[in-house]
Scaffold this motif. Structure first.
Motif, PDB file in Angstrom:
ATOM      1  N   ALA A   6       0.821  -1.214   0.000  1.00  0.00           N
ATOM      2  CA  ALA A   6       0.000   0.000   0.000  1.00  0.00           C
ATOM      3  C   ALA A   6       0.853   1.261   0.000  1.00  0.00           C
ATOM      4  O   ALA A   6       0.625   2.180  -0.794  1.00  0.00           O
ATOM      5  N   VAL A   7       1.838   1.331   0.894  1.00  0.00           N
ATOM      6  CA  VAL A   7       2.623   2.559   0.988  1.00  0.00           C
ATOM      7  C   VAL A   7       3.568   2.711  -0.200  1.00  0.00           C
ATOM      8  O   VAL A   7       3.832   3.829  -0.664  1.00  0.00           O
ATOM      9  N   ARG A   8       4.071   1.603  -0.733  1.00  0.00           N
ATOM     10  CA  ARG A   8       4.937   1.715  -1.918  1.00  0.00           C
ATOM     11  C   ARG A   8       4.133   2.169  -3.125  1.00  0.00           C
ATOM     12  O   ARG A   8       4.630   2.925  -3.969  1.00  0.00           O
ATOM     13  N   ARG A   9       2.903   1.707  -3.241  1.00  0.00           N
ATOM     14  CA  ARG A   9       2.060   2.154  -4.350  1.00  0.00           C
ATOM     15  C   ARG A   9       1.836   3.658  -4.274  1.00  0.00           C
ATOM     16  O   ARG A   9       1.860   4.346  -5.310  1.00  0.00           O
ATOM     17  N   VAL A  10       1.629   4.179  -3.077  1.00  0.00           N
ATOM     18  CA  VAL A  10       1.460   5.619  -2.911  1.00  0.00           C
ATOM     19  C   VAL A  10       2.716   6.354  -3.373  1.00  0.00           C
ATOM     20  O   VAL A  10       2.635   7.375  -4.066  1.00  0.00           O
ATOM     21  N   GLY A  11       3.884   5.844  -2.995  1.00  0.00           N
ATOM     22  CA  GLY A  11       5.134   6.496  -3.392  1.00  0.00           C
ATOM     23  C   GLY A  11       5.300   6.563  -4.900  1.00  0.00           C
ATOM     24  O   GLY A  11       5.686   7.600  -5.455  1.00  0.00           O
ATOM     25  N   VAL A  12       4.996   5.483  -5.607  1.00  0.00           N
ATOM     26  CA  VAL A  12       5.112   5.461  -7.071  1.00  0.00           C
ATOM     27  C   VAL A  12       4.107   6.426  -7.701  1.00  0.00           C
ATOM     28  O   VAL A  12       4.437   7.179  -8.639  1.00  0.00           O
ATOM     29  N   LEU A  13       2.883   6.433  -7.199  1.00  0.00           N
ATOM     30  CA  LEU A  13       1.853   7.315  -7.732  1.00  0.00           C
ATOM     31  C   LEU A  13       2.238   8.777  -7.550  1.00  0.00           C
ATOM     32  O   LEU A  13       2.075   9.602  -8.469  1.00  0.00           O
ATOM     33  N   LEU A  14       2.748   9.131  -6.361  1.00  0.00           N
ATOM     34  CA  LEU A  14       3.154  10.509  -6.107  1.00  0.00           C
ATOM     35  C   LEU A  14       4.257  10.950  -7.054  1.00  0.00           C
ATOM     36  O   LEU A  14       4.221  12.056  -7.605  1.00  0.00           O
ATOM     37  N   LEU A  15       5.248  10.107  -7.224  1.00  0.00           N
ATOM     38  CA  LEU A  15       6.363  10.462  -8.096  1.00  0.00           C
ATOM     39  C   LEU A  15       5.884  10.691  -9.527  1.00  0.00           C
ATOM     40  O   LEU A  15       6.257  11.693 -10.162  1.00  0.00           O
ATOM     41  N   ARG A 134      -6.759  13.439  -0.825  1.00  0.00           N
ATOM     42  CA  ARG A 134      -7.728  12.542  -0.225  1.00  0.00           C
ATOM     43  C   ARG A 134      -7.189  11.110  -0.180  1.00  0.00           C
ATOM     44  O   ARG A 134      -7.361  10.400   0.815  1.00  0.00           O
ATOM     45  N   TYR A 135      -6.541  10.686  -1.247  1.00  0.00           N
ATOM     46  CA  TYR A 135      -6.026   9.322  -1.321  1.00  0.00           C
ATOM     47  C   TYR A 135      -4.906   9.100  -0.306  1.00  0.00           C
ATOM     48  O   TYR A 135      -4.902   8.113   0.445  1.00  0.00           O
ATOM     49  N   CYS A 136      -3.939  10.028  -0.272  1.00  0.00           N
ATOM     50  CA  CYS A 136      -2.798   9.875   0.645  1.00  0.00           C
ATOM     51  C   CYS A 136      -3.237   9.950   2.101  1.00  0.00           C
ATOM     52  O   CYS A 136      -2.720   9.218   2.950  1.00  0.00           O
ATOM     53  N   GLY A 140      -2.512   6.987   4.498  1.00  0.00           N
ATOM     54  CA  GLY A 140      -1.587   7.311   5.585  1.00  0.00           C
ATOM     55  C   GLY A 140      -2.177   7.030   6.951  1.00  0.00           C
ATOM     56  O   GLY A 140      -1.498   6.505   7.834  1.00  0.00           O
ATOM     57  N   ARG A 141      -3.444   7.375   7.146  1.00  0.00           N
ATOM     58  CA  ARG A 141      -4.091   7.118   8.431  1.00  0.00           C
ATOM     59  C   ARG A 141      -4.365   5.631   8.626  1.00  0.00           C
ATOM     60  O   ARG A 141      -4.204   5.105   9.732  1.00  0.00           O
ATOM     61  N   ARG A 142      -4.761   4.975   7.567  1.00  0.00           N
ATOM     62  CA  ARG A 142      -5.057   3.538   7.684  1.00  0.00           C
ATOM     63  C   ARG A 142      -3.808   2.736   7.997  1.00  0.00           C
ATOM     64  O   ARG A 142      -3.847   1.790   8.790  1.00  0.00           O
ATOM     65  N   GLU A 143      -2.688   3.122   7.407  1.00  0.00           N
ATOM     66  CA  GLU A 143      -1.443   2.379   7.581  1.00  0.00           C
ATOM     67  C   GLU A 143      -0.536   2.993   8.641  1.00  0.00           C
ATOM     68  O   GLU A 143       0.588   2.538   8.821  1.00  0.00           O
ATOM     69  N   ASP A 144      -0.984   4.047   9.336  1.00  0.00           N
ATOM     70  CA  ASP A 144      -0.181   4.721  10.365  1.00  0.00           C
ATOM     71  C   ASP A 144       1.192   5.115   9.811  1.00  0.00           C
ATOM     72  O   ASP A 144       2.236   4.817  10.400  1.00  0.00           O
ATOM     73  N   SER A 145       1.187   5.814   8.678  1.00  0.00           N
ATOM     74  CA  SER A 145       2.428   6.222   8.023  1.00  0.00           C
ATOM     75  C   SER A 145       2.569   7.736   8.076  1.00  0.00           C
ATOM     76  O   SER A 145       1.876   8.454   7.333  1.00  0.00           O
ATOM     77  N   ALA A 274      -3.120  -4.880  20.237  1.00  0.00           N
ATOM     78  CA  ALA A 274      -4.064  -4.916  19.116  1.00  0.00           C
ATOM     79  C   ALA A 274      -4.427  -3.523  18.625  1.00  0.00           C
ATOM     80  O   ALA A 274      -4.962  -3.371  17.517  1.00  0.00           O
ATOM     81  N   LEU A 275      -4.130  -2.488  19.419  1.00  0.00           N
ATOM     82  CA  LEU A 275      -4.362  -1.120  18.962  1.00  0.00           C
ATOM     83  C   LEU A 275      -3.430  -0.820  17.795  1.00  0.00           C
ATOM     84  O   LEU A 275      -2.228  -1.058  17.882  1.00  0.00           O
ATOM     85  N   PRO A 276      -3.937  -0.284  16.680  1.00  0.00           N
ATOM     86  CA  PRO A 276      -3.105  -0.078  15.489  1.00  0.00           C
ATOM     87  C   PRO A 276      -1.875   0.786  15.724  1.00  0.00           C
ATOM     88  O   PRO A 276      -0.831   0.569  15.113  1.00  0.00           O
ATOM     89  N   ALA A 277      -1.958   1.777  16.629  1.00  0.00           N
ATOM     90  CA  ALA A 277      -0.847   2.705  16.823  1.00  0.00           C
ATOM     91  C   ALA A 277       0.242   2.139  17.734  1.00  0.00           C
ATOM     92  O   ALA A 277       1.337   2.702  17.813  1.00  0.00           O
ATOM     93  N   VAL A 278      -0.043   1.036  18.415  1.00  0.00           N
ATOM     94  CA  VAL A 278       0.866   0.529  19.446  1.00  0.00           C
ATOM     95  C   VAL A 278       1.816  -0.502  18.858  1.00  0.00           C
ATOM     96  O   VAL A 278       1.418  -1.378  18.085  1.00  0.00           O
ATOM     97  N   ASP A 279       3.091  -0.416  19.273  1.00  0.00           N
ATOM     98  CA  ASP A 279       4.105  -1.390  18.854  1.00  0.00           C
ATOM     99  C   ASP A 279       4.402  -2.335  20.012  1.00  0.00           C
ATOM    100  O   ASP A 279       3.886  -3.441  20.073  1.00  0.00           O
ATOM    101  N   ASP A 280       5.221  -1.889  20.966  1.00  0.00           N
ATOM    102  CA  ASP A 280       5.604  -2.735  22.091  1.00  0.00           C
ATOM    103  C   ASP A 280       4.785  -2.404  23.339  1.00  0.00           C
ATOM    104  O   ASP A 280       4.446  -1.234  23.579  1.00  0.00           O
ATOM    105  N   VAL A 281       4.515  -3.430  24.140  1.00  0.00           N
ATOM    106  CA  VAL A 281       3.785  -3.259  25.399  1.00  0.00           C
ATOM    107  C   VAL A 281       4.552  -3.979  26.494  1.00  0.00           C
ATOM    108  O   VAL A 281       4.898  -5.158  26.343  1.00  0.00           O
ATOM    109  N   PHE A 282       4.802  -3.270  27.580  1.00  0.00           N
ATOM    110  CA  PHE A 282       5.500  -3.841  28.727  1.00  0.00           C
ATOM    111  C   PHE A 282       4.565  -3.755  29.931  1.00  0.00           C
ATOM    112  O   PHE A 282       4.209  -2.653  30.362  1.00  0.00           O
TER     113      PHE A 282
END
Length: 308
Positions: A6-15, A134-136, A140-145, A274-282
């Motif tokens: 998904a994010v690579r496709r956005v990069g190619v489209l933008l360029l 609108r597309y980006c 971006g929000r869906r993929e947290d980029s 399971a929260l999309p924004a979270v990576d590590d949990v201690f």
């Protein structure tokens, strides 16, 4: 579709889109001599350059985890976004210089030609940039980029700058040639504002700032949702790159077995992760009876465990 695709496709489209717009605007500028269109051509040229950087950066950030980067490469994305901001600032400075030189030059401002051609390219540019915005933003929000969200903001402001340039072109065609360089100056301000916006959003990722309060509340709620968690305290959430690391203490009955306490910890970790924004949990497991928490207002209990 995977996040990587998904994010690579956005990069190619933008360029591709920015390169096409830069070439189109440059051709119209050479034909008409419009400073407003010329400033937009510079803006699109900068967009093309940073799109190449973003594409390369997204290729790196979407690589799978390896020995040297066990958490993956997503933490590079804020640096990619700052490259975007640097290109935006350079473009804004170049446009301001051109517009200021035209306004301060001795003699009347040179009128431009080809108003219809200039209007057409600016209208097309505005429509393309709005579609990209609108597309980006959605991807971006869906993929947290943050890198893609940064490009979405840039495309949003490009819509506004194209509108300002259009006003300048129409004003010049109506017999007010000074509006052309003035519109270019407005475009430059919009470009610089985009750069500030991108820097402000991404510095938080680099300095370990806290995420929004509603995310912290959701983290705490998920910990307390477990039926055997009696209370929680010392909730610390902060950005590590674009993702959030969480540390939290939960309180359980002190007489339970170590195996059961471990199972509870695992459940809480999986729930928060399971929260999309979270990576590590201690998760630190404390006996409820120990009472080691900080001041009372930092400790949250479940409804059935409120102190009498």
């Amino acid at each position: 579709m995977s996040r990587r695709s998904a994010v690579r496709r956005v990069g190619v489209l933008l360029l591709a889109a920015n390169l096409a717009l830069a070439l189109g605007k440059a051709a119209v500028w050479r034909t008409t001599g419009s400073l407003a269109v010329g400033s937009e051509a510079v803006n699109s040229l900068a967009d093309t350059a940073y799109s190449a950087v973003v594409l390369a950066g997204l290729y790196v950030t979407t690589q799978p985890p390896d020995f040297e980067h066990p958490h993956g490469h997503e933490r590079i994305e804020p640096f990619v976004s700052l490259f975007v901001a640097a290109g935006v600032f350079a473009a804004g400075g170049a446009v301001i210089f051109s517009a200021g030189s035209a306004v301060l030059a001795p003699g009347p401002v040179r009128p431009t030609t080809g108003g219809t051609l200039s209007v057409a390219i600016l209208v097309v540019a505005g429509l393309v940039k709005y579609t990209l915005y609108r597309y980006c933003l959605r991807v971006g929000r869906r993929e947290d980029s943050p890198a893609i969200v940064a490009t979405a903001l840039d495309n949003r402001n490009d819509v506004l700058t194209a509108g300002a340039a259009l006003v300048g072109v129409l004003g010049a065609a109506a017999g007010y040639p000074l509006l052309d360089p003035l519109a270019a100056g407005v475009v430059a301000v919009g470009i610089l504002y985009t750069g500030v916006d991108i820097v402000r959003d991404n510095v938080a990722y680099l300095v370990g700032a806290a995420p929004p309060e509603d995310l912290r509340e959701e983290i705490l709620a998920r910990a307390l949702d477990h039926p055997e968690v009696r209370a929680a305290h010392d909730v610390v959430a902060h950005y590590v790159g674009p993702e959030v690391d969480v540390s939290i203490h939960i309180e359980v009955e002190g007489e339970m077995s170590l195996n059961r306490a471990h199972d509870i910890e695992t459940d809480v970790v999986e729930s928060i992760r399971a929260l999309p924004a979270v990576d590590d949990v201690f998760v630190h497991v404390d006996p409820k009876e120990l009472g080691e928490w900080k001041p009372e207002d930092e400790r949250v209990t479940t409804p059935d465990d409120t102190p009498e």
